[in-house]
Design a protein around this motif. Structure first.
Motif, PDB file in Angstrom:
ATOM      1  N   GLU A 110      51.703  39.749  42.177  1.00 30.87           N
ATOM      2  CA  GLU A 110      52.575  39.063  43.128  1.00 30.87           C
ATOM      3  C   GLU A 110      51.916  38.967  44.510  1.00 30.87           C
ATOM      4  OE1 GLU A 110      56.492  40.704  43.247  1.00 30.87           O
ATOM      5  OE2 GLU A 110      56.636  40.871  41.061  1.00 30.87           O
ATOM      6  N   ILE A 111      51.217  40.019  44.914  1.00 28.05           N
ATOM      7  CA  ILE A 111      50.530  39.992  46.214  1.00 28.05           C
ATOM      8  C   ILE A 111      49.424  38.935  46.201  1.00 28.05           C
ATOM      9  CG2 ILE A 111      49.040  41.313  47.775  1.00 28.05           C
ATOM     10  CD1 ILE A 111      50.634  43.809  47.024  1.00 28.05           C
ATOM     11  N   ARG A 112      48.696  38.840  45.104  1.00 26.36           N
ATOM     12  CA  ARG A 112      47.645  37.806  44.994  1.00 26.36           C
ATOM     13  C   ARG A 112      48.245  36.416  45.164  1.00 26.36           C
ATOM     14  NH1 ARG A 112      44.079  38.027  39.808  1.00 26.36           N
ATOM     15  NH2 ARG A 112      42.930  36.473  41.036  1.00 26.36           N
ATOM     16  N   ALA A 113      49.384  36.207  44.484  1.00 26.70           N
ATOM     17  CA  ALA A 113      50.036  34.895  44.580  1.00 26.70           C
ATOM     18  C   ALA A 113      50.527  34.626  46.000  1.00 26.70           C
ATOM     19  CB  ALA A 113      51.192  34.824  43.594  1.00 26.70           C
ATOM     20  N   ALA A 114      51.068  35.665  46.655  1.00 26.45           N
ATOM     21  CA  ALA A 114      51.571  35.501  48.022  1.00 26.45           C
ATOM     22  C   ALA A 114      50.436  35.210  48.992  1.00 26.45           C
ATOM     23  CB  ALA A 114      52.333  36.755  48.443  1.00 26.45           C
ATOM     24  N   LEU A 115      49.304  35.888  48.831  1.00 30.26           N
ATOM     25  CA  LEU A 115      48.153  35.649  49.702  1.00 30.26           C
ATOM     26  C   LEU A 115      47.572  34.255  49.454  1.00 30.26           C
ATOM     27  CD1 LEU A 115      46.346  39.131  49.512  1.00 30.26           C
ATOM     28  CD2 LEU A 115      47.503  38.149  51.498  1.00 30.26           C
ATOM     29  N   ALA A 116      47.531  33.841  48.190  1.00 32.37           N
ATOM     30  CA  ALA A 116      47.019  32.511  47.881  1.00 32.37           C
ATOM     31  C   ALA A 116      47.885  31.442  48.527  1.00 32.37           C
ATOM     32  CB  ALA A 116      46.959  32.322  46.364  1.00 32.37           C
ATOM     33  N   GLU A 117      49.189  31.651  48.494  1.00 33.70           N
ATOM     34  CA  GLU A 117      50.098  30.690  49.114  1.00 33.70           C
ATOM     35  C   GLU A 117      49.951  30.691  50.630  1.00 33.70           C
ATOM     36  OE1 GLU A 117      54.922  29.768  49.389  1.00 33.70           O
ATOM     37  OE2 GLU A 117      54.161  31.359  48.073  1.00 33.70           O
ATOM     38  N   THR A 118      49.808  31.884  51.213  1.00 40.16           N
ATOM     39  CA  THR A 118      49.673  31.995  52.670  1.00 40.16           C
ATOM     40  C   THR A 118      48.440  31.258  53.175  1.00 40.16           C
ATOM     41  OG1 THR A 118      50.809  34.135  52.705  1.00 40.16           O
ATOM     42  CG2 THR A 118      49.391  33.616  54.588  1.00 40.16           C
ATOM     43  N   TYR A 119      47.328  31.386  52.457  1.00 35.70           N
ATOM     44  CA  TYR A 119      46.074  30.800  52.928  1.00 35.70           C
ATOM     45  C   TYR A 119      45.777  29.449  52.282  1.00 35.70           C
ATOM     46  CZ  TYR A 119      44.980  35.111  55.371  1.00 35.70           C
ATOM     47  OH  TYR A 119      45.001  36.172  56.241  1.00 35.70           O
ATOM     48  N   GLY A 120      46.669  28.992  51.383  1.00 30.73           N
ATOM     49  CA  GLY A 120      46.489  27.676  50.798  1.00 30.73           C
ATOM     50  C   GLY A 120      45.292  27.568  49.889  1.00 30.73           C
ATOM     51  N   VAL A 121      45.047  28.608  49.087  1.00 30.68           N
ATOM     52  CA  VAL A 121      43.923  28.591  48.151  1.00 30.68           C
ATOM     53  C   VAL A 121      44.449  28.855  46.748  1.00 30.68           C
ATOM     54  CG1 VAL A 121      42.281  29.361  49.906  1.00 30.68           C
ATOM     55  CG2 VAL A 121      43.461  31.059  48.499  1.00 30.68           C
ATOM     56  N   GLU A 122      43.568  28.699  45.765  1.00 30.91           N
ATOM     57  CA  GLU A 122      43.919  29.023  44.395  1.00 30.91           C
ATOM     58  C   GLU A 122      43.981  30.538  44.218  1.00 30.91           C
ATOM     59  OE1 GLU A 122      44.758  26.899  42.084  1.00 30.91           O
ATOM     60  OE2 GLU A 122      44.392  25.136  43.335  1.00 30.91           O
ATOM     61  N   THR A 123      44.800  30.967  43.271  1.00 26.70           N
ATOM     62  CA  THR A 123      44.931  32.411  43.018  1.00 26.70           C
ATOM     63  C   THR A 123      43.585  33.022  42.640  1.00 26.70           C
ATOM     64  OG1 THR A 123      47.195  32.043  42.246  1.00 26.70           O
ATOM     65  CG2 THR A 123      46.197  34.169  41.720  1.00 26.70           C
ATOM     66  N   GLY A 124      42.737  32.232  41.974  1.00 26.59           N
ATOM     67  CA  GLY A 124      41.419  32.732  41.583  1.00 26.59           C
ATOM     68  C   GLY A 124      40.522  33.045  42.757  1.00 26.59           C
ATOM     69  N   GLU A 125      40.845  32.512  43.946  1.00 24.49           N
ATOM     70  CA  GLU A 125      40.047  32.808  45.148  1.00 24.49           C
ATOM     71  C   GLU A 125      40.432  34.147  45.770  1.00 24.49           C
ATOM     72  OE1 GLU A 125      37.557  31.045  46.228  1.00 24.49           O
ATOM     73  OE2 GLU A 125      37.820  29.487  44.703  1.00 24.49           O
ATOM     74  N   VAL A 126      41.464  34.789  45.221  1.00 25.19           N
ATOM     75  CA  VAL A 126      41.901  36.099  45.729  1.00 25.19           C
ATOM     76  C   VAL A 126      41.418  37.169  44.750  1.00 25.19           C
ATOM     77  CG1 VAL A 126      43.844  37.514  46.475  1.00 25.19           C
ATOM     78  CG2 VAL A 126      43.935  35.026  46.737  1.00 25.19           C
ATOM     79  N   ALA A 127      40.352  37.873  45.125  1.00 23.67           N
ATOM     80  CA  ALA A 127      39.790  38.914  44.261  1.00 23.67           C
ATOM     81  C   ALA A 127      40.571  40.207  44.440  1.00 23.67           C
ATOM     82  CB  ALA A 127      38.324  39.134  44.597  1.00 23.67           C
ATOM     83  N   LEU A 128      40.736  40.936  43.365  1.00 18.63           N
ATOM     84  CA  LEU A 128      41.504  42.188  43.381  1.00 18.63           C
ATOM     85  C   LEU A 128      40.650  43.319  42.826  1.00 18.63           C
ATOM     86  CD1 LEU A 128      44.065  44.013  43.416  1.00 18.63           C
ATOM     87  CD2 LEU A 128      44.632  43.048  41.167  1.00 18.63           C
ATOM     88  N   SER A 129      40.711  44.464  43.483  1.00 20.53           N
ATOM     89  CA  SER A 129      40.039  45.663  42.973  1.00 20.53           C
ATOM     90  C   SER A 129      40.893  46.873  43.279  1.00 20.53           C
ATOM     91  CB  SER A 129      38.650  45.817  43.595  1.00 20.53           C
ATOM     92  OG  SER A 129      38.744  45.929  45.015  1.00 20.53           O
ATOM     93  N   PHE A 130      40.951  47.783  42.316  1.00 23.32           N
ATOM     94  CA  PHE A 130      41.659  49.045  42.495  1.00 23.32           C
ATOM     95  C   PHE A 130      40.640  50.130  42.806  1.00 23.32           C
ATOM     96  CE2 PHE A 130      44.416  46.565  39.680  1.00 23.32           C
ATOM     97  CZ  PHE A 130      45.626  46.678  40.326  1.00 23.32           C
ATOM     98  N   VAL A 131      40.913  50.927  43.817  1.00 22.65           N
ATOM     99  CA  VAL A 131      39.992  51.978  44.248  1.00 22.65           C
ATOM    100  C   VAL A 131      40.691  53.318  44.124  1.00 22.65           C
ATOM    101  CG1 VAL A 131      38.548  52.861  46.112  1.00 22.65           C
ATOM    102  CG2 VAL A 131      38.895  50.396  45.855  1.00 22.65           C
ATOM    103  N   GLY A 132      40.070  54.242  43.407  1.00 26.00           N
ATOM    104  CA  GLY A 132      40.624  55.590  43.287  1.00 26.00           C
ATOM    105  C   GLY A 132      40.064  56.508  44.348  1.00 26.00           C
ATOM    106  N   PRO A 133      40.793  57.552  44.734  1.00 27.52           N
ATOM    107  CA  PRO A 133      40.324  58.443  45.797  1.00 27.52           C
ATOM    108  C   PRO A 133      39.226  59.397  45.359  1.00 27.52           C
ATOM    109  CG  PRO A 133      42.398  59.241  44.908  1.00 27.52           C
ATOM    110  CD  PRO A 133      42.131  57.906  44.244  1.00 27.52           C
TER     111      PRO A 133
END
Length: 323
Positions: A110-133
């Motif tokens: 959902e955050i990826r979709a929200a950021l894509a909408e905010t910046y007017g880009v495709e969802t694929g332009e929003v890269a996601l990575s999970f980082v463990g401590p």
């Protein structure tokens, strides 16, 4: 007004003197005051700001933008996870980085979709990575081990090279001051502490040690057996003779670091390059100051007992007494 060259020559010959050793209590009080202010400022600000590598979380990168901007990114995250505190930064001219606390896979989508909408880009332009401590914890543990090993080896080498433990203690006091001040600047201003910054913290110890050794080498030369003048006076002369060299070395070292910081932070947006160069920039300046106004006063304070003993023996020698 005298030129810098003239002032440097006068400092070297003793015609002009900066009272570093005679006012050692004053300089050490300033050093202690700086540490106290930085500690209080860090506490009042809420402590250090650790990067996602230490705390764990999720990182989103929006690329392919016409112009990078932080506007709207935090609101996009809050629309999905209201309690999350997003840390937004621009990376170069076309990328925005958004770091959040750990979120579920559904929330991340959902955050990826929200950021894509905010910046007017495709969802694929929003890269996601999970980082463990755990990775950041490993870096911290290894850094502390490296720091302890470094300090132990430095103590041994300095004690053997200068043939006195007092110079080792004074050098370690200077190194500790450099680390604490650099970390304090990060804490009081709110710079993010990342593994790259930690590496920068450790790197500045090498420069600080070099500058301190230069000062102490001159101190050893001026206080060698057979030299004239009082012990503390000779220590102060040695400090004055190396001040100009320390400042010049600092300037030469700081200029390329400043250029790397400028390029990494403003032009390339390279986070790792920026974090390392920022720590080096602060540490180099602090290291120059501490080698003169911390290391030398601490060493003089440790040697003042030798001066007192020498003054007590002197009258006996003048009377021909055997000591």
């Amino acid at each position: 007004m005298a030129s810098l060259t003239t002032i440097g020559n006068e400092l070297y010959t003793g015609e002009r003197s900066l009272p570093v050793v005679p006012k050692r209590k004053f300089w050490l009080a300033i050093a202690a005051g700086i540490l106290i202010l930085l500690a209080l400022g860090t506490v009042l600000r809420g402590g250090f700001v650790f990067g996602i590598e230490f705390t764990g979380g999720s990182e989103f990168r929006v690329s392919g933008l016409q112009q990078s901007s932080v506007e709207g990114a935090a609101e996009a995250v809050e629309s999905v996870v209201p309690d999350s505190e997003a840390r937004v930064a621009t990376l170069g001219a076309d990328t925005v980085r958004v770091q959040t606390d750990a979120v579920t896979e559904e929330q991340a989508a959902e955050i990826r979709a929200a950021l894509a909408e905010t910046y007017g880009v495709e969802t694929g332009e929003v890269a996601l990575s999970f980082v463990g401590p755990s990775w950041g914890q490993d870096v911290t543990r290894q850094s502390l081990q490296a720091l302890v090993t470094f300090l132990v080896l430095v103590s041994i080498v300095l004690a053997v090279y200068f043939r006195t433990w007092k110079m080792s203690v004074a050098a370690l006091a200077s190194l500790a001051f450099d680390l604490l001040v650099t970390a304090g600047v990060y804490g009081i201003i709110g710079f993010e502490v990342t593994p790259a910054a930690v590496i920068g913290f450790l790197t500045i110890l090498g420069y600080s040690l070099y500058d301190t050794v230069v000062v102490f080498d001159k101190v050893r030369e001026n206080t060698a057996p057979g030299t004239s003048g009082g012990l503390l006076d000779n220590i102060n002369l040695a400090v004055n003779q190396t001040i100009v060299r320390s400042i010049n070395t600092s300037i030469v070292a700081t200029l390329p670091i400043a250029s790397i910081l400028f390029i990494g932070a403003l032009l390339l947006g390279a986070g790792t390059l920026r974090d390392i160069s920022l720590a080096l920039f602060i540490g180099t300046i602090v290291g120059t100051w501490s080698s003169i106004f911390v290391a030398a006063p601490v060493y003089a304070w440790l040697r003042q007992g030798d001066t007192i003993a020498a003054e007590a023996i002197k009258p006996q020698r003048e009377r021909g007494a055997v000591v």
